[in-house]
Design a protein around this motif. Structure first.
Motif, short mmCIF file in Angstrom:
data_model
loop_
_atom_site.label_atom_id
_atom_site.label_comp_id
_atom_site.label_asym_id
_atom_site.label_seq_id
_atom_site.Cartn_x
_atom_site.Cartn_y
_atom_site.Cartn_z
N LEU A 38 -5.12 7.61 7.22
CA LEU A 38 -6.45 7.70 7.86
C LEU A 38 -7.34 6.52 7.47
N LYS A 39 -7.16 6.03 6.26
CA LYS A 39 -7.98 4.92 5.76
C LYS A 39 -7.37 3.56 6.09
N GLY A 40 -6.22 3.57 6.74
CA GLY A 40 -5.56 2.32 7.08
C GLY A 40 -4.91 1.64 5.91
N LYS A 41 -4.53 2.43 4.88
CA LYS A 41 -3.91 1.87 3.68
C LYS A 41 -2.42 2.20 3.65
N GLU A 42 -1.70 1.46 2.82
CA GLU A 42 -0.27 1.70 2.66
C GLU A 42 -0.04 3.05 1.97
N PRO A 43 0.73 3.98 2.60
CA PRO A 43 0.88 5.32 2.01
C PRO A 43 2.00 5.43 0.99
N TYR A 44 2.88 4.40 0.91
CA TYR A 44 4.04 4.49 0.04
C TYR A 44 3.88 3.62 -1.20
N LEU A 45 4.85 3.75 -2.10
CA LEU A 45 4.84 2.95 -3.32
C LEU A 45 5.03 1.47 -2.99
N PRO A 46 4.34 0.59 -3.68
CA PRO A 46 4.61 -0.84 -3.50
C PRO A 46 5.95 -1.21 -4.13
N SER A 47 6.57 -2.23 -3.58
CA SER A 47 7.84 -2.71 -4.12
C SER A 47 7.64 -4.11 -4.68
N LEU A 48 8.16 -4.33 -5.89
CA LEU A 48 7.96 -5.61 -6.54
C LEU A 48 8.61 -6.74 -5.76
N GLU A 49 9.78 -6.51 -5.18
CA GLU A 49 10.47 -7.59 -4.49
C GLU A 49 9.79 -7.98 -3.18
N THR A 50 8.94 -7.09 -2.66
CA THR A 50 8.17 -7.49 -1.46
C THR A 50 6.82 -8.10 -1.84
N GLU A 51 6.38 -7.87 -3.08
CA GLU A 51 5.10 -8.44 -3.52
C GLU A 51 5.25 -9.87 -4.03
N ILE A 52 6.45 -10.23 -4.48
CA ILE A 52 6.67 -11.56 -5.04
C ILE A 52 7.72 -12.30 -4.21
N GLU A 53 7.35 -13.46 -3.72
CA GLU A 53 8.30 -14.30 -3.00
C GLU A 53 9.24 -14.97 -4.00
N ASP A 54 10.50 -15.06 -3.63
CA ASP A 54 11.52 -15.71 -4.46
C ASP A 54 11.51 -15.13 -5.88
N ILE A 55 11.62 -13.81 -5.97
CA ILE A 55 11.53 -13.14 -7.27
C ILE A 55 12.64 -13.56 -8.22
N SER A 56 13.76 -14.00 -7.67
CA SER A 56 14.90 -14.38 -8.50
C SER A 56 14.63 -15.63 -9.34
N LEU A 112 2.04 5.96 -18.26
CA LEU A 112 2.40 6.36 -16.90
C LEU A 112 1.41 5.84 -15.86
N ASP A 113 0.14 5.72 -16.26
CA ASP A 113 -0.83 5.27 -15.26
C ASP A 113 -0.69 3.78 -14.94
N MET A 114 0.17 3.06 -15.69
CA MET A 114 0.42 1.65 -15.40
C MET A 114 1.69 1.46 -14.58
N ILE A 115 2.41 2.55 -14.30
CA ILE A 115 3.58 2.49 -13.43
C ILE A 115 3.10 2.68 -11.99
N VAL A 116 3.28 1.66 -11.18
CA VAL A 116 2.65 1.67 -9.85
C VAL A 116 3.63 1.61 -8.70
N GLY A 117 4.91 1.26 -8.95
CA GLY A 117 5.80 1.10 -7.82
C GLY A 117 7.26 1.02 -8.23
N THR A 118 8.09 0.55 -7.30
CA THR A 118 9.53 0.43 -7.51
C THR A 118 9.92 -1.04 -7.58
N ARG A 119 11.05 -1.29 -8.23
CA ARG A 119 11.55 -2.67 -8.34
C ARG A 119 12.09 -3.15 -6.99
#
Length: 452
Positions: free
Chosen positions: A21-39, A53-60
């Motif tokens: 409803l707020k136009g925000k991403e509803p799912y967990l963020p993924s690290l590999e999509t947040e960083i280009e050329d993560i390798s 636990l409050d610092m865990i925000v997403g999936t690898r």
């Protein structure tokens, strides 16, 4: 228990619907999509550690990204194998606790789970504080940007303490905290020092986050550091929630000032001061209606690090103090405190000045600021001033001479006197405006003799 999975899924579904409803991403963020050329990023194995636990925000990776809402609550159907495994983990945690560590990547203070997303979901649902994890740190490129500098100081702090949860946004903050604890950022801290700091921070964070008035410009860690400058943090676990709450409320202006430091204005002329200042000048304070008279004069205290007899800096302030008494002829009475060269002596002098009914206290060294700040909160009706630059606080006003102008002229004179293009410059240490003075001296010298 299936009932708990059902409740957890309801929380996840609600989060997802609200985010859409707020136009925000509803799912967990993924690290590999947040960083280009993560390798290409360097990986450092930190090891097994308790992570907040409050610092865990997403999936690898993106594999399980859509199985959880952005708050880590499950979204998969209740009759699925996924739901059964989640419920079994919940039962295991109730019976004997989850023993196997999850695998998580830390990147810029945030954790992304590689293995163990369900375990993290269960623990978040149960409102646990932390979880055991095998941590791998993904190192961002090192630059001179303040955010990068602060992060690499965070890495050093984490190495010597094992703490992840204290996050500062300003360079130098971790060194300041280490000095408060009587430690450094190179040698491992004793266990009791780490536990004291962890308990203090968690106590503060719980009280701080309970306050609705949050400014996103600073972290809980930033607020904790400002609090600790005024009130010793090691007493936090013993202080009542009500006392901590009142103290947090009392320093809210300091938090706002710290967050908006780049908006502060340096006033360089008396005319600008009259337009910009919210503190009345001395003449205004002594005008009719102020309540001050020769029978009831304004009392002002001067606190010196040295004495007029052995310090030209103190002697200059002493001349000002005597001129003030002479100019106002009975409307102002002053007192002075010499050789207050430690925080303890400065604090004692402030208390003595307050007991003597001083309405204004001048402290003449930047090194006095920690004691002055504490004194300002202990005596909010007394106007506190400190002779310093680049130390912005709401409770303490600062003043400073344009010493760089005099140093520029000294550089000119030194260059005129030297016969071999070599000039020495002695100073105490490169803080409190001394760097500007050195630069001004060098510019003045180079103007006369570029070979200096």
């Amino acid at each position: 228990m299936r009932d708990d999975y059902q409740n957890a899924k309801k929380i996840g579904d609600k989060y997802k619907a609200s985010a859409l409803l707020k136009g925000k991403e509803p799912y967990l963020p993924s690290l590999e999509t947040e960083i280009e050329d993560i390798s290409s990023y360097k990986e450092i194995h930190v090891g097994i550690a308790e992570i907040p636990l409050d610092m865990i925000v997403g999936t690898r990776t993106t594999g399980r990204q859509n199985s959880f809402a952005g708050n880590f609550m499950p979204l998969i159907a209740e009759d699925s194998e996924f739901a059964m495994k989640w419920s079994n983990l919940y039962d295991a945690q109730l019976d004997e606790g989850l023993r196997d560590p999850v695998k998580a990547y830390e990147y810029k203070h945030r954790f992304y789970v590689q293995e163990g997303n369900k375990r993290v979901s269960v623990m978040k649902y149960m409102k646990a504080v932390s979880i055991l994890a095998d941590v791998i740190r993904l190192m961002p490129p090192r630059t001179r940007d303040p955010e990068s500098v602060a992060y690499y100081e965070y890495v050093d702090f984490n190495k010597v303490t094992g703490l992840f949860e204290i996050v500062f946004t300003r360079p130098g903050a971790y060194q300041e905290l280490a000095e408060m604890a009587g430690q450094n950022l190179t040698d491992p801290w004793p266990d009791e020092k780490v536990e004291t700091l962890r308990d203090a921070f968690r106590t503060f964070a719980k009280a701080y986050t309970a306050k609705a008035d949050r400014n996103t410009a600073y972290t809980v860690g930033d607020a904790f550091l400002i609090y600790s400058r005024i009130y010793p943090y090691d007493s936090l676990p013993l202080d009542s929630r009500d006392l901590i709450g009142r103290r947090i409320a009392s320093i809210r202006k300091e938090l706002r000032t710290d967050a908006e430091e780049n908006k502060l204005k340096v006033v360089e002329t008396p005319e600008e001061f009259k337009k910009a200042s919210v503190v009345p000048d001395l003449v205004s304070m002594l005008k009719g209606g102020s309540g001050y008279s020769r029978e009831k004069p304004l009392r002002a205290a001067f606190i010196y690090a040295g004495s007029p007899e052995n310090s030209s800096w103190t002697y200059g302030h002493e001349l000002g103090r005597l001129e003030m008494e002479e100019h106002f002829r009975g409307l102002v009475e002053t007192s002075r405190f010499d050789k207050c060269d430690t925080e303890e002596k400065t604090a004692a002098a402030i208390e003595a000045a307050a007991a003597d009914s001083s309405a204004v206290i001048f402290t003449t060294s930047p090194a006095m600021m920690p004691a002055v700040l504490k004194g300002a909160f202990a005596h909010p009706k007394i106007k506190m001033l400190n002779c310093s630059s680049n130390l912005p606080y709401n409770a303490v006003r600062t003043y400073y001479a344009r010493m760089y102008e005099a140093k520029f002229l000294m550089g000119v004179l030194a260059a005129l006197q030297t016969g071999n293009h070599r000039i020495g410059y002695m100073t105490d240490h490169p803080v409190y405006g001394n760097i500007a003075n050195i630069n001004a001296f060098a510019i003045g010298a180079a103007m006369i003799d570029p070979a200096c």
